[in-house]
Design a protein around this motif. Structure first.
Motif, mmCIF file in Angstrom:
data_model
loop_
_atom_site.group_PDB
_atom_site.id
_atom_site.type_symbol
_atom_site.label_atom_id
_atom_site.label_comp_id
_atom_site.label_asym_id
_atom_site.label_seq_id
_atom_site.Cartn_x
_atom_site.Cartn_y
_atom_site.Cartn_z
ATOM 1 N N VAL A 35 39.828 53.669 33.307
ATOM 2 C CA VAL A 35 39.992 52.078 33.272
ATOM 3 C C VAL A 35 38.945 51.343 33.532
ATOM 4 C CG1 VAL A 35 40.816 50.104 34.516
ATOM 5 C CG2 VAL A 35 42.177 51.811 34.564
ATOM 6 N N ILE A 52 36.610 47.902 33.562
ATOM 7 C CA ILE A 52 36.700 46.266 33.692
ATOM 8 C C ILE A 52 35.421 45.770 33.497
ATOM 9 C CG2 ILE A 52 37.412 44.486 35.778
ATOM 10 C CD1 ILE A 52 39.523 46.038 36.977
ATOM 11 N N ALA A 54 37.927 41.694 40.767
ATOM 12 C CA ALA A 54 38.389 43.782 40.801
ATOM 13 C C ALA A 54 38.208 44.127 41.499
ATOM 14 C CB ALA A 54 36.980 43.401 39.320
ATOM 15 N N VAL A 107 38.626 53.905 38.352
ATOM 16 C CA VAL A 107 38.294 52.570 37.576
ATOM 17 C C VAL A 107 36.712 52.641 37.410
ATOM 18 C CG1 VAL A 107 38.263 50.052 37.505
ATOM 19 C CG2 VAL A 107 40.240 51.440 38.090
ATOM 20 N N ILE A 126 44.415 43.930 36.063
ATOM 21 C CA ILE A 126 43.717 45.252 35.567
ATOM 22 C C ILE A 126 44.773 44.823 34.050
ATOM 23 C CG2 ILE A 126 43.028 47.102 35.520
ATOM 24 C CD1 ILE A 126 42.950 47.360 38.263
ATOM 25 N N THR A 157 39.047 43.460 31.341
ATOM 26 C CA THR A 157 40.235 44.597 31.446
ATOM 27 C C THR A 157 39.602 44.853 29.718
ATOM 28 O OG1 THR A 157 41.035 44.818 33.122
ATOM 29 C CG2 THR A 157 41.335 46.566 31.786
#
Lengths: 307, 299
Positions: A128, A130, A141, A152, A174, A219
């Motif tokens: 992921v 961000i 976050a 992440v 997210i 994101t």
């Protein structure tokens, strides 16, 4: 952003005993609070990022929630294979936090710039990505990253960036972009530390009679489909704005999304860094100016496109 | 065998430490039984390499005694509870020897032995390198070298934070010691005083295409680990009884992480494969499998 990160992390570590902090010998005094409160959970891993990322993965596989932190290129491309194999392949819930994204450390030269990291990291399965737009989004976050159970990457600016929000955005999630300002004709999608600059772009567009919408598109992976659908359906022009290469960043991701969703945009502009190392000395503001990333230059290009 | 004298000296020191270490359970090493397991493991990996026509057979054979000593004597890992947080961790950092790990886990009952027949078949679970989150008993996906030790150190630190006493073993190849991440990890483990971490280097003197010491200057390998802050010893990596004793006696009382430089022979156990690096890539024919099984006393 980094002070907010250290502060929020110290609080979160108090609530969540799984949290451990791994630093790549960076953040002089920044983590003093954390180290006093949670000495046994702070690990200075030295200037050995490949090992640090592997260690973080091993900790995550054993139920801890490690945060691996250092300057952006060193916690991303330097140890990219460990991120890919140890973290992402194992789906180990490591939170990678980078300081100095894009041109934040412009003065330190290209070794310390990072305009490729989004591209690399978003192409890895299970990751992921961000890019918080201000210090409040950094806090949000971090909380969101700890609230789920997968790798992440949090890409921060440096310090002293203007605040955009008044507090932790209550609706932060997210993959769900935040509307900072409503508008009708131009949709500005900003990711990361370009958010304050984007707000200035909007101001200048308003002065020219336009009605810009400002989105903190924090994101980059997974993309916010709903936000993008609306943007390309309802606005005369959509622009992505980032301190990252045009290859593979937010602009690249949105361009892919546009093609994959068979959308014919009315007008779509991508603002980012060129496919070149920025070798001149000088600070971030100067670098942005040279690369066409100041609010004046961005607003100018948008106005030209709509003329 | 270089420096076998010093290895023996270290072993006697170990038994003293062992006697002094109240927490260490002294278990008699059944050398004959371990040798029997190792021979059967070798037979199985030769069969697997033949059936799948896969490379790395010689690398798999050089570590069969180490893997046997670990799984059948030293490590507290039960196939009935493969996710028990208190288990010892054995990480095959030299992931190209996956067939040895697969066979060992099957023999130990982590999954049915018949599963080994699917080794490298389309749609199977047993790829040429150990997978992540797919097979019980596989602690880490390896194959890219230099990854197992850092992961293991993370596991050891997690155990220490929780006050658990489980141990972490990482089996590395000598070629793998080319990787900088191994030495980053070595310095970090020493700084963290991780006496529950043990590295075993399967020192078979070959890497993929050349003698390891002609490729990068590994020697003196024990000195290197010592210089990096580890307690280190050299041993005959096919002396299964000595291996079992050393591996079981962890932490060994040195107050440091422990490196065992295990001198091995690539292709060990089959005369026509031993120390012949063509078997890094070659797979045996059906006739060669029969010949090898005869030499191992399996038929």
């Amino acid at each position: 952003m980094r002070n907010a990160f250290a502060d929020e992390l110290t609080k979160l570590a108090k609530e969540d005993h799984r949290v451990v902090m791994l630093s790549g010998d960076i953040g002089n005094r920044l983590f003093d609070g954390f180290r006093v409160a949670h000495a046994e959970r702070f690990f200075n891993c030295g200037v050995a990022e490949a090992n640090m990322m592997g260690v973080a993965a091993g900790m995550a596989m054993s139920g801890l929630r490690p945060i691996a932190y250092t300057i952006t290129p060193f916690v991303t491309t330097r140890c990219l294979e460990q991120i890919r194999v140890d973290v992402c392949y194992h789906e180990a819930p490591v939170i990678i936090v980078a300081v100095g994204a894009g041109l934040s450390y412009a003065g330190l030269g290209p070794t310390h710039h990072s305009c490729e990291d989004i591209s690399f990291l978003r192409s890895i399965p299970n990751m992921v990505v961000i890019c918080p737009g201000d210090a409040w989004e950094v806090r949000a976050a971090l909380r969101a990253a700890l609230g789920q159970d997968r790798p992440v990457y949090i890409r921060m600016g440096k310090k002293g960036e203007p605040l955009v929000h008044d507090g932790i955005p209550a609706d932060f999630a997210i993959g769900r972009a935040i509307t900072v300002e409503e508008g009708r004709d131009v949709c500005l999608l900003s990711t990361g530390n370009m958010l304050p600059e984007t707000i200035e772009v909007a101001q200048q567009l308003k002065e020219n009679g336009m009605s810009p919408k400002v989105v903190s598109f924090h994101t980059v992976k997974p993309l916010d489909d709903v936000c993008l659908e609306k943007a390309f359906k309802e606005f005369r022009l959509v622009a992505t704005i980032e301190e990252h290469s045009l290859i593979g960043g937010l602009g690249g991701a949105v361009a892919e999304w546009v093609v994959d969703n068979a959308i014919t945009p009315l007008k779509f502009l991508r603002f980012g860094t060129k496919d070149a190392f920025f070798k001149m000395s000088g600070e971030q503001k100067f670098a942005r100016e040279q690369l066409g990333l100041t609010s004046r230059q961005i607003a100018g290009r948008i106005l030209d496109a709509l003329a | 065998m270089p420096q076998s004298g010093s290895a023996i000296a270290t072993l006697s020191e170990v038994s003293v430490d062992c006697a002094m270490n109240a927490s260490a359970k002294i278990k008699t090493v059944d050398v004959a039984a371990l040798k029997d397991v190792a021979a059967r493991l070798r037979g199985k990996v030769i069969e697997m390499s033949h059936r799948a026509q896969t490379a790395h057979l010689a690398s798999s054979l050089s570590c069969c005694d180490i893997v046997t000593a670990a799984y059948w004597h030293a490590c507290r890992i039960g196939s009935d509870r493969p996710s028990d947080p208190m288990r010892d961790r054995f990480i095959l950092s030299k992931g190209h020897a996956a067939s040895t790990l697969y066979a060992a886990l099957a023999f130990k009952g982590f999954y049915p032995i018949e599963l080994l027949e699917s080794f490298c078949k389309n749609g199977g679970l047993l790829a040429e390198h150990p997978p992540a989150n797919l097979l019980p008993g596989v602690e880490a996906a390896t194959g890219s070298l230099g990854h197992g030790l850092p992961i293991g150190i993370g596991m050891a630190l997690a155990a220490r934070l929780r006050g658990e006493r489980n141990r972490v073993y990482a089996l590395l190849s000598d070629g793998e010691c080319n990787e900088g991440s191994v030495w980053e990890a070595a310095m970090f483990a020493a700084a963290q005083v991780l006496e529950n971490v043990c590295v075993i280097v399967d020192y078979n003197k070959w890497q993929a295409t050349a003698r390891s010491n002609e490729t990068l200057a590994l020697a003196p390998l024990r000195d290197k680990w010592q210089a990096f802050g580890w307690d280190a010893t050299e041993i005959d990596g096919h002396d299964i009884g000595a291996l079992a004793t050393l591996l079981a006696n962890l932490p060994n009382g040195s107050g440091k992480p422990f490196a065992i430089i295990a001198h091995t022979v690539k292709g060990k156990g089959v005369s026509f494969m031993e120390d012949d690096n063509n078997w890094h890539y070659r797979a045996p024919t059906a006739d060669e499998v029969v010949k090898a099984h005869k030499e191992l006393g399996l038929i």
